[in-house]
Design an enzyme around this catalytic site. Structure first.
Site, PDB file in Angstrom:
ATOM      1  N   GLU A 111       0.326   6.254  61.297  1.00  0.00           N
ATOM      2  CA  GLU A 111       1.298   5.657  60.385  1.00  0.00           C
ATOM      3  C   GLU A 111       2.111   4.615  61.142  1.00  0.00           C
ATOM      4  O   GLU A 111       2.108   4.589  62.378  1.00  0.00           O
ATOM      5  CB  GLU A 111       2.199   6.727  59.746  1.00  0.00           C
ATOM      6  CG  GLU A 111       1.455   7.543  58.684  1.00  0.00           C
ATOM      7  CD  GLU A 111       2.330   8.453  57.858  1.00  0.00           C
ATOM      8  OE1 GLU A 111       3.563   8.426  58.007  1.00  0.00           O
ATOM      9  OE2 GLU A 111       1.769   9.215  57.048  1.00  0.00           O
ATOM     10  N   HIS A 222      11.261   2.751  51.027  1.00  0.00           N
ATOM     11  CA  HIS A 222       9.828   2.798  51.335  1.00  0.00           C
ATOM     12  C   HIS A 222       9.202   1.489  50.876  1.00  0.00           C
ATOM     13  O   HIS A 222       9.476   1.031  49.771  1.00  0.00           O
ATOM     14  CB  HIS A 222       9.166   3.990  50.633  1.00  0.00           C
ATOM     15  CG  HIS A 222       7.836   4.338  51.226  1.00  0.00           C
ATOM     16  ND1 HIS A 222       6.726   3.540  51.062  1.00  0.00           N
ATOM     17  CD2 HIS A 222       7.449   5.382  51.996  1.00  0.00           C
ATOM     18  CE1 HIS A 222       5.707   4.091  51.709  1.00  0.00           C
ATOM     19  NE2 HIS A 222       6.120   5.205  52.291  1.00  0.00           N
ATOM     20  N   ARG A 268       9.185   0.763  59.037  1.00  0.00           N
ATOM     21  CA  ARG A 268       9.326   0.746  57.589  1.00  0.00           C
ATOM     22  C   ARG A 268      10.370  -0.273  57.100  1.00  0.00           C
ATOM     23  O   ARG A 268      10.159  -0.957  56.099  1.00  0.00           O
ATOM     24  CB  ARG A 268       9.764   2.151  57.174  1.00  0.00           C
ATOM     25  CG  ARG A 268       9.359   2.525  55.814  1.00  0.00           C
ATOM     26  CD  ARG A 268       9.593   3.994  55.620  1.00  0.00           C
ATOM     27  NE  ARG A 268       8.365   4.730  55.814  1.00  0.00           N
ATOM     28  CZ  ARG A 268       8.254   6.026  55.570  1.00  0.00           C
ATOM     29  NH1 ARG A 268       9.287   6.722  55.151  1.00  0.00           N
ATOM     30  NH2 ARG A 268       7.099   6.643  55.734  1.00  0.00           N
ATOM     31  N   HIS A 329      14.085   5.678  49.257  1.00  0.00           N
ATOM     32  CA  HIS A 329      13.194   6.775  49.645  1.00  0.00           C
ATOM     33  C   HIS A 329      13.890   7.903  50.394  1.00  0.00           C
ATOM     34  O   HIS A 329      13.639   9.075  50.118  1.00  0.00           O
ATOM     35  CB  HIS A 329      12.079   6.185  50.506  1.00  0.00           C
ATOM     36  CG  HIS A 329      11.005   7.145  50.888  1.00  0.00           C
ATOM     37  ND1 HIS A 329      10.248   7.827  49.954  1.00  0.00           N
ATOM     38  CD2 HIS A 329      10.542   7.552  52.112  1.00  0.00           C
ATOM     39  CE1 HIS A 329       9.370   8.604  50.579  1.00  0.00           C
ATOM     40  NE2 HIS A 329       9.543   8.474  51.885  1.00  0.00           N
ATOM     41  N   ARG A 364      14.323   5.671  60.031  1.00  0.00           N
ATOM     42  CA  ARG A 364      13.518   6.863  60.315  1.00  0.00           C
ATOM     43  C   ARG A 364      12.048   6.503  60.537  1.00  0.00           C
ATOM     44  O   ARG A 364      11.467   5.726  59.784  1.00  0.00           O
ATOM     45  CB  ARG A 364      13.625   7.860  59.157  1.00  0.00           C
ATOM     46  CG  ARG A 364      12.713   9.051  59.289  1.00  0.00           C
ATOM     47  CD  ARG A 364      12.954  10.074  58.223  1.00  0.00           C
ATOM     48  NE  ARG A 364      12.566   9.664  56.900  1.00  0.00           N
ATOM     49  CZ  ARG A 364      11.319   9.635  56.434  1.00  0.00           C
ATOM     50  NH1 ARG A 364      10.302   9.968  57.225  1.00  0.00           N
ATOM     51  NH2 ARG A 364      11.071   9.264  55.207  1.00  0.00           N
TER      52      ARG A 364
HETATM   53  C1  SIN Z   1       4.656   8.425  53.173  1.00  0.00           C
HETATM   54  O1  SIN Z   1       3.695   9.150  52.979  1.00  0.00           O
HETATM   55  O2  SIN Z   1       4.553   7.217  53.310  1.00  0.00           O
HETATM   56  C2  SIN Z   1       6.021   9.008  53.205  1.00  0.00           C
HETATM   57  C3  SIN Z   1       6.204   9.849  54.367  1.00  0.00           C
HETATM   58  C4  SIN Z   1       7.601   9.710  54.883  1.00  0.00           C
HETATM   59  O3  SIN Z   1       8.500   9.430  54.119  1.00  0.00           O
HETATM   60  O4  SIN Z   1       7.776   9.807  56.087  1.00  0.00           O
END
Ligand code: SIN
Length: 523
Positions: A111, A222, A268, A329, A364
């Site tokens: 990620e 998000h 993010r 988010h 975060r």
């Molecule tokens: C996601 O799956 O993108 C969200 C996970 C998160 O908020 O860390």
């Protein structure tokens, strides 16, 4: 053993209750305002970050967390989070969570802003649902008393210590310890990935009780929520970009590299701002996520929940681009706690999204959210059971937030709060908008709330929204998720966290502490 009340039933509250039970605490009441499974946890998709891979270590995970947090993370808290990740994930496996596996080991996804693939997942993209079901099932099997459809209206604070909760229904529940694990406040914003229960109740309870809050100006957006009708926006997990999907504009151009060399895998906050700038530049309502390059069948296999949602909206991710835009988010600030979940009020603990341990700093790291609920839910239980975290709490020195009494104040409509927050306390902020928001929200927050649950939730949103606007207005710089057009860069003078207390709600005689190294309270 003490009587324990847990407020909230997401991963943090459920795991705190289970861990306390396992440590011998039997007199536990878990209070939740909806059904046991109704929190935000079950909607978490991407997974839970933990250094379990052979090429990974907790130190690498800690370094990525600190780097995403833009010099505002608490190093001790990050160390706790990342060191205890693997053992807590093992606890989840013991409780029946079946993480996806690959080559005989837990499968780890990549990620954004993670240096290595370290995100464990279950059911492809249904990690939160698997965890919530396992934990709720365990709470029921242990016979923990659950009071669902029960709204906590206020904390009972006597002699400077928390002694229980007052319910909206009128009755009081006494306790030696109260744990706030009531989730976040995504409903503050017109567009959010959060369910309707995310109304900032835990932070509002703590503020009214005189507890210190921290980092409240930092709210995470998000980058990729499915751009459907306004309101609750379905998440399109970060893991989709981690798997190779590309963001494109109306002309089909992959635009993210213009904004950051890490492109789709930038942190993010950076990706969310890149998308907004692209939307503004070209007058777009959304951009698109392109997963059409995945091998045949791969999207549906790896992301079955997202695939089903997209198809219900008439979009086949294997052939068509997915319309996405940023949405509110995750609340990164919250009730200040130490690394044992202790707040500045004896007897009051907080964990999960409600708490601000300092693990997130200004932004975060993806998939540290379920992890924070798990690690600090367990630590709270350890402290409550008297095994650790005993003695003096050294809390930071807060500044007072002054909520004036205004005879013209009228309760806000929820839609007005959400519109004001989205416009003025959103992804791109400036002093003028923040000043406007803090004024309007202060009047709404000062108004007496109505008697229904929804009115109380709206009052909680107004209070938390006002605190956010105030903190964001004071922070005259840009850092992580807090981006000000009038102060577009980080400033050395602001490389510090903000801590606030609402003195008007403090129990008599404590007010807020003056200059010094911090007030001590016995816990
Ligand atoms: C996601 O799956 O993108 C969200 C996970 C998160 O908020 O860390």
């Amino acid at each position: 053993m003490p009587r324990l009340i847990v407020v909230g039933s997401g991963i943090a509250g459920l795991f705190a209750a289970i861990s306390a039970y396992r440590r011998g605490v039997r007199d536990i009441v878990l209070v939740t305002k909806a059904a046991l499974e109704d929190g935000a946890t079950r909607y978490a998709q991407g997974g839970i970050a933990a250094a379990v891979g052979v090429e990974d270590s907790w130190e690498l995970h800690a370094a990525d967390t600190m780097s995403a947090g833009v010099e505002l993370c608490d190093r001790e808290a990050v160390g706790v989070l990342t060191r205890e990740a693997a053992p807590r994930v093992a606890d989840l496996i013991d409780l029946g969570v079946r993480f996806d596996r690959e080559y005989g080991r837990p499968a780890c996804a990549r990620e954004a802003a993670h240096g290595v693939a370290r995100v464990l997942h279950a059911g492809g993209d249904a990690t939160g649902r698997h965890i919530e079901e396992a934990l709720a099932g365990t709470v029921r099997a242990l016979g923990v008393e659950v009071r669902d459809a029960t709204f906590v209206d206020n904390l009972i604070v006597e002699g400077g210590a928390c002694r229980g909760v007052r319910l909206l229904a009128g009755d009081e529940l006494e306790a030696d310890t109260v744990v706030l694990a009531a989730g976040g406040a995504g409903q503050l914003y017109a567009s959010t990935t959060n369910p309707s229960v995310a109304t900032g109740d835990g932070v509002a309870l703590a503020l009214r009780a005189g507890a210190i809050v921290a980092d409240i100006e930092f709210f995470q957006f998000h980058p990729t929520a499915f751009a459907g009708p306004v309101g609750w926006h379905f998440l399109v997990s970060e893991a989709v970009r981690g798997h190779g999907a590309v963001l494109r504009n109306h002309g089909g151009e992959a635009f993210m590299a213009q904004y950051d060399p890490r492109a789709e895998l930038a942190p993010r906050d950076v990706v969310a701002r890149g998308i907004v700038r692209e939307m503004v530049r070209h007058g777009l309502a959304n951009v698109w996520l392109d997963a059409t390059g995945f091998p045949h069948g791969e999207f549906a296999r790896r992301f079955p929940t997202i695939d089903a949602h997209c198809r219900r909206q008439g979009c086949d991710p294997e052939r068509a681009l997915i319309p996405v835009s940023p949405a509110a988010h995750y609340m990164m600030g919250g009730v200040w706690t130490d690394v044992w979940g202790r707040t500045s009020i004896p007897g009051l603990y907080a964990c999960g999204e409600t708490a601000a341990t300092g693990v997130h700093g200004a932004n975060r790291l993806a998939s540290n959210s379920l992890l924070e609920g798990l690690v600090f839910g367990s630590r709270v239980a350890e402290a409550v059971a008297g095994a650790s975290g005993v003695g003096v709490v050294r809390h930071p020195e807060p500044e007072p937030l002054t909520l004036g009494r205004d005879s013209r104040a009228v309760p806000a409509a929820r839609a007005s709060i959400r519109a004001r927050m989205w416009q003025d306390v959103g992804i791109l902020r400036d002093g003028e908008g923040l000043k406007r928001a803090r004024g309007t929200l202060a009047r709404w927050a000062a108004a007496p709330p109505g008697d229904e649950v929804e009115a109380r939730e709206t009052a909680n949103l107004a209070l938390v929204g006002w605190a956010m606007a105030e903190a964001a207005w004071r922070r005259q710089e840009s850092r992580g998720a807090h981006h000000r057009l009038d102060f577009p860069t980080p400033r050395e003078a602001w490389r510090r966290r903000q801590f606030f207390v609402l003195p008007s709600y403090e129990p008599p005689a404590t007010v807020f502490c003056g200059a010094g190294s911090g007030r001590q309270v016995e816990s």
